[in-house]
Scaffold this active site. Structure first.
Site, PDB file in Angstrom:
ATOM      1  N   ASP A   4       0.862  -1.187   0.000  1.00  7.79           N
ATOM      2  CA  ASP A   4       0.000   0.000   0.000  1.00  7.79           C
ATOM      3  C   ASP A   4       0.897   1.235   0.000  1.00  7.79           C
ATOM      4  O   ASP A   4       1.677   1.445   0.928  1.00  7.79           O
ATOM      5  CB  ASP A   4      -0.894  -0.023   1.250  1.00  7.79           C
ATOM      6  CG  ASP A   4      -2.016   0.995   1.174  1.00  7.79           C
ATOM      7  OD1 ASP A   4      -2.071   1.755   0.184  1.00  7.79           O
ATOM      8  OD2 ASP A   4      -2.842   1.026   2.094  1.00  7.79           O
ATOM      9  N   ASP A 100      -3.228   2.654  -5.842  1.00  8.37           N
ATOM     10  CA  ASP A 100      -2.094   2.697  -4.922  1.00  8.37           C
ATOM     11  C   ASP A 100      -1.957   1.438  -4.076  1.00  8.37           C
ATOM     12  O   ASP A 100      -1.320   1.457  -3.022  1.00  8.37           O
ATOM     13  CB  ASP A 100      -2.224   3.913  -4.001  1.00  8.37           C
ATOM     14  CG  ASP A 100      -3.517   3.905  -3.190  1.00  8.37           C
ATOM     15  OD1 ASP A 100      -4.349   3.013  -3.407  1.00  8.37           O
ATOM     16  OD2 ASP A 100      -3.686   4.809  -2.344  1.00  8.37           O
ATOM     17  N   GLU A 101      -2.484   0.332  -4.567  1.00 10.03           N
ATOM     18  CA  GLU A 101      -2.536  -0.865  -3.722  1.00 10.03           C
ATOM     19  C   GLU A 101      -2.499  -2.118  -4.594  1.00 10.03           C
ATOM     20  O   GLU A 101      -3.132  -2.172  -5.649  1.00 10.03           O
ATOM     21  CB  GLU A 101      -3.829  -0.826  -2.906  1.00 10.03           C
ATOM     22  CG  GLU A 101      -4.012  -1.915  -1.895  1.00 10.03           C
ATOM     23  CD  GLU A 101      -5.343  -1.756  -1.166  1.00 10.03           C
ATOM     24  OE1 GLU A 101      -5.600  -2.574  -0.274  1.00 10.03           O
ATOM     25  OE2 GLU A 101      -6.131  -0.845  -1.501  1.00 10.03           O
TER      26      GLU A 101
END
Length: 388
Positions: A4, A100-101
């Site tokens: 993350d 973003d992960e």
């Protein structure tokens, strides 16, 4: 492995503008207007600001030196793709679940890289060296444990939970970390005297099923024992693109809901176009009190990656829903039913009418906006939302 990126949008802005480092920074709506915080730097979070907070509320909490930036989705998506390419140097099995992960299957890498700790350190170093950004990493035997491990190591942390450590890792955690435990389930569990995951683990399965229902009770029983899905689906198998926001407080203001949904639709549309996809199914997701989750979908007459068409469809689904007027805790939109956007369909030569001009115009406008963002960056231009 679950990875993350820390305060992703804000971190990119601070990386590209060194003079903003160490100062509170908000990416999202501008003070004095309406809208919400998309994300914020850790300096801003110290003042109690968080994602999805109304910008007026955030501005009241933050000091005068705070920086406010409009989202630049083109730039963020470009950095995201760069990071995913870097991670492919570690493992070919990557499932990107948001901008973003991502999850990575890192099984079998011990002989190539080393221990799970060393694998995590390699991933973090790759990202830091090439992009200047930090990531929180969790490694465990399945998705649930890996995700919880990364959440407990934020920001810029790394935590490895071996299979024999799972129960010691889970037991002290509050019941709220388990998936599906929200405002409806929590009071039931607390009434049973269950406050931690360990408390849940020691309950007979039948008691949980009687209290929560067969499906939810079984799911909770398994999670409390660290039993969860361990499959990583590569991005090519991704079934949908979606974006959702959980508000810090329930929202009834329809203008705020419109603006939030409009922002989510722009993210979905841009990511779909960036992956050369067009979808025919638009899905609205809502979470209401007391922890009721609902979704409504509509199949379009033709596939699209248009921000505006996605937004209009999702808003029509909301406006015609039986839940309109009730406090909203979460709102989101998804697009699925893929066809490659780069492969246009042959129009019917004998059609009685031309395709709708509004759809074609919207597609051209999206392309123009994407080109401006890609070339000039810095959130120079974005769509507005018409007030109703």
């Amino acid at each position: 492995m679950h990875l993350d990126l820390d305060a992703f949008y804000a971190a990119i802005e601070q990386r590209d503008h060194p003079e903003w480092r160490g100062r509170p920074l908000v990416v999202g709506a501008q003070p004095g207007g309406r809208g919400v915080v998309a994300t914020c730097s850790y300096e801003a979070r110290r003042y109690g600001v968080h994602s999805a907070m109304p910008i007026a509320q955030a501005a009241r909490r933050l000091p005068p030196e705070t920086i406010y930036r409009r989202p630049d989705m083109a730039r963020y998506a470009e950095v995201s793709q760069q990071i995913m390419r870097l991670l492919q140097q570690l493992s070919p099995l990557i499932e990107q679940v948001s901008i973003d992960e991502a999850y990575l299957d890192v099984s079998g890498l011990e002989r190539l890289i080393g221990t799970p700790q060393q694998i995590g350190e390699r991933a973090k170093a790759l990202i830091k060296d090439k992009t200047g950004l930090t990531a929180s990493v969790g490694i465990g035997p399945n998705r649930l444990i890996a995700k919880l491990a990364s959440e407990t190591s934020k920001p810029d942390g790394l935590r490895v939970v071996e299979a024999e450590q799972v129960q010691a890792f889970l037991d002290p955690m509050p019941i709220s970390v388990l998936r599906g435990v929200g405002t409806k389930t929590t009071p039931r569990l607390l009434a049973m005297g269950l406050k931690t995951v360990g408390d849940v683990r020691h309950q007979p399965l039948e008691r949980l099923r009687q209290a929560l229902g067969a499906r939810a009770g079984t799911a909770l029983h398994l999670q409390a024992r660290g039993i969860a899905d361990d499959a990583v689906q590569p991005v090519t198998q991704r079934q949908s693109i979606s974006k959702e926001t959980t508000f810090g407080e329930d929202v009834t203001d329809e203008q705020q809901l419109r603006e939030t949904l409009h922002w989510a639709a722009q993210e979905v549309g841009y990511l779909a176009r960036h992956q050369a996809l067009a979808g025919a199914l638009v899905t609205l997701k809502l979470r209401l009190q007391p922890f009721e989750t609902h979704s409504r979908s509509r199949t379009l007459s033709q596939r699209t990656a248009s921000d505006q068409l996605i937004f209009q469809t999702a808003w029509e689904l909301f406006a015609s829903s039986p839940w309109r007027g009730r406090p909203v805790r979460l709102i989101g939109v998804g697009l699925s039913g893929w066809e490659p956007a780069a492969c246009p369909t042959q129009p019917d030569l004998f059609a009685a009418s031309e395709p709708q001009p509004s759809t074609l115009t919207t597609d051209k406008l999206d392309q123009t906006l994407d080109a401006i963002r890609d070339k000039l960056g810095d959130g120079l231009i974005q769509r507005g939302v018409r007030r109703s």
